[in-house]
Design an enzyme around this catalytic site. Structure first.
Site, mmCIF file in Angstrom:
data_model
loop_
_atom_site.group_PDB
_atom_site.id
_atom_site.type_symbol
_atom_site.label_atom_id
_atom_site.label_comp_id
_atom_site.label_asym_id
_atom_site.label_seq_id
_atom_site.Cartn_x
_atom_site.Cartn_y
_atom_site.Cartn_z
ATOM 1 N N HIS A 102 0.874 -1.183 0.000
ATOM 2 C CA HIS A 102 0.000 0.000 0.000
ATOM 3 C C HIS A 102 0.909 1.229 0.000
ATOM 4 O O HIS A 102 1.984 1.196 0.600
ATOM 5 C CB HIS A 102 -0.798 0.132 1.298
ATOM 6 N N ASP A 105 2.272 2.122 3.424
ATOM 7 C CA ASP A 105 3.243 1.210 4.055
ATOM 8 C C ASP A 105 4.653 1.591 3.703
ATOM 9 O O ASP A 105 5.573 1.343 4.471
ATOM 10 C CB ASP A 105 3.135 -0.238 3.530
#
Ligand code: XLS
Ligand code: NI
Ligand code: NI
Length: 438
Positions: A102, A105
């Site tokens: 993501h 992240d």
């Protein structure tokens, strides 16, 4: 100088089923061929970024338990670079071909969308170099449209059009980065695309918003020439009480309603299937039957606890049935097998991440070997084929081609005095047959 984060572990190698080395593969031999493809080509393993390198061991009752050495930096961008080093070190140790991430992240959120996007792009450049150097590939990228408080009432389904626009800006950036990194797919998991109470919700409008949003994603994909597959990952609930992407069937209905059924496929996660009241193989088989099967997240839940615990797979029987279903339907196209999985919060050490992935990879490889034998032996498929053989007779095949009416069939039964006799489904016989493979 490259740091080492995994206690000096070098690479995990295949050592055969007699190996007692906990850091060896007993079943996974990436170049071993089964049904005409190598194990690596069948399984297309991916390690996820979020649970593996970002999660700190929190639970609803407690804070961090993991103290990751790669977080040990006061500058968040430098910490993000350390994290990328740790990630690519683990990928090398495991010898996996793919990863998934993501946007949030991989890089910290900035003060504005422009700043956040730029942070993501900077780490994207680092990924490009590391991928070039190692041959690592991206299975999919995705945007985190659920952690920040601005998304508390949804992203695309938010009552505030400014939030919808913000989410669009975030997805545009990650879709473009995924394209630049030659990702095989782009995933949309509707973390908060649902409702908590109908008392404050206009469901029809929210569905229209989501339909338009995903159409915009598909339009942008074509505009930039991204050839990967756009995937939706269904989940029935959690974090919202009800999510619009409940399961394969509801996602398919949604795709049909918004003209997306030829554009979007489905990423199926084991525990999301269970939370929706299905088996994993049911969801895989249904997506295959509807022509929307895309990819899988091979992480399980805990049958004693009704939430998405994202554990590594541990059941040979269950994983075998999932992979048997996968193979029966022709395996992966652009999809792969992602471990969207996290170790337990008492598994403190970075090397616990290695044990978890080694075990999961090996379990899947073992299951693949069994599933491939089940396919080769054809005992199950021959049984199923025989069970439906009546439909191959021309007069019956023509029914499905639309050549018979309700009245034709009624006449046929009455005139020929047809009296169909029930035939055993042989379920226990088949269950015994499957158990012979273990
Ligand atoms: C959460 C989902 C998520 C997706 C990616 O339950 O599984 O991790 O895979 O957003
Ligand atoms: Ni999940
Ligand atoms: Ni997932």
């Amino acid at each position: 100088m490259t740091k080492h984060y995994f206690n000096g572990i070098s690479t995990v190698a295949y050592q055969g089923i007699d190996s007692t080395d906990p850091l060896s593969f007993r079943w996974y031999r990436h170049d071993k061929k089964l049904l005409g493809k190598t194990m690596a080509e069948h399984l297309k393993f991916a390690v996820c970024y979020w649970h593996t390198f970002c999660w700190t061991g929190t639970d609803p009752f407690g804070g961090d338990t993991f103290i990751r050495p790669w977080f040990n930096d006061t500058d968040p961008m430098r910490a993000a670079r350390n994290k990328a080093d740790a990630a690519f070190e683990l990928y090398r140790i495991l010898g996996v071909p793919y990863f998934t991430f993501h946007d949030r992240d991989i890089a910290p959120e900035g003060d504005t969308l422009a700043e956040s996007n730029a942070n993501v792009r900077q780490i994207g450049e680092l990924f490009a170099d590391k991928m070039q150097a190692t041959g690592m590939k991206l299975l999919w990228g995705t945007a985190n449209l659920f952690s920040h408080r601005r998304y508390m009432a949804g992203a695309a389904t938010n009552p505030d059009p400014q939030v919808f626009a913000y989410a669009a800006g975030q997805v545009k950036n990650v879709l473009e980065l995924t394209h630049e990194l030659k990702g095989s797919n782009y995933v949309l998991w509707g973390g908060r695309e649902g409702y908590e109470t109908l008392l404050n919700t206009d469901m029809k409008r929210e569905l229209q918003q989501l339909g338009r949003f995903i159409n915009m994603v598909v339009e942008h994909k074509h505009k930039i020439g991204f050839k990967g597959t756009v995937l939706i990952e269904p989940k029935p609930c959690e974090p919202t009480r009800h999510q619009y992407d409940f399961d394969v069937a509801s996602v398919y209905a949604f795709l049909k309603s918004f003209g997306l059924e030829d554009e979007v496929k489905i990423n199926i996660e084991q525990n999301h299937a269970i939370l929706a009241g299905h088996s994993f193989e049911h969801e895989i088989a249904l997506a295959q039957a509807l022509g929307v099967f895309g990819s899988i997240d091979m992480n399980r839940g805990d049958y004693l606890c009704g939430w998405d615990t994202d554990q590594f797979p541990d059941s040979l029987g269950e994983v075998t049935m999932a992979l048997y279903t996968l193979l029966k339907g022709g395996g992966f196209d652009t999809g792969g097998l992602n471990f969207d999985a996290k170790i337990r919060r008492q598994s403190l050490d970075p090397e616990d991440l290695v044990y978890a992935h080694v075990g999961a990879i090996d379990l899947c490889a073992h299951a693949l070997i069994i599933a491939a034998r089940m396919i080769e032996d054809k005992l199950l498929s021959d049984f199923v084929a025989a069970r439906y053989s009546g439909w191959h007779q021309p007069e019956n095949a023509s029914i499905l081609e639309g050549k018979a009416t309700l009245a034709d069939l009624s006449d046929k039964v009455i005139n020929a005095k047809l009296d169909p006799q029930p035939v055993s489904g042989r379920q226990e016989f088949l269950e015994n047959l499957v158990n012979r493979y273990f």
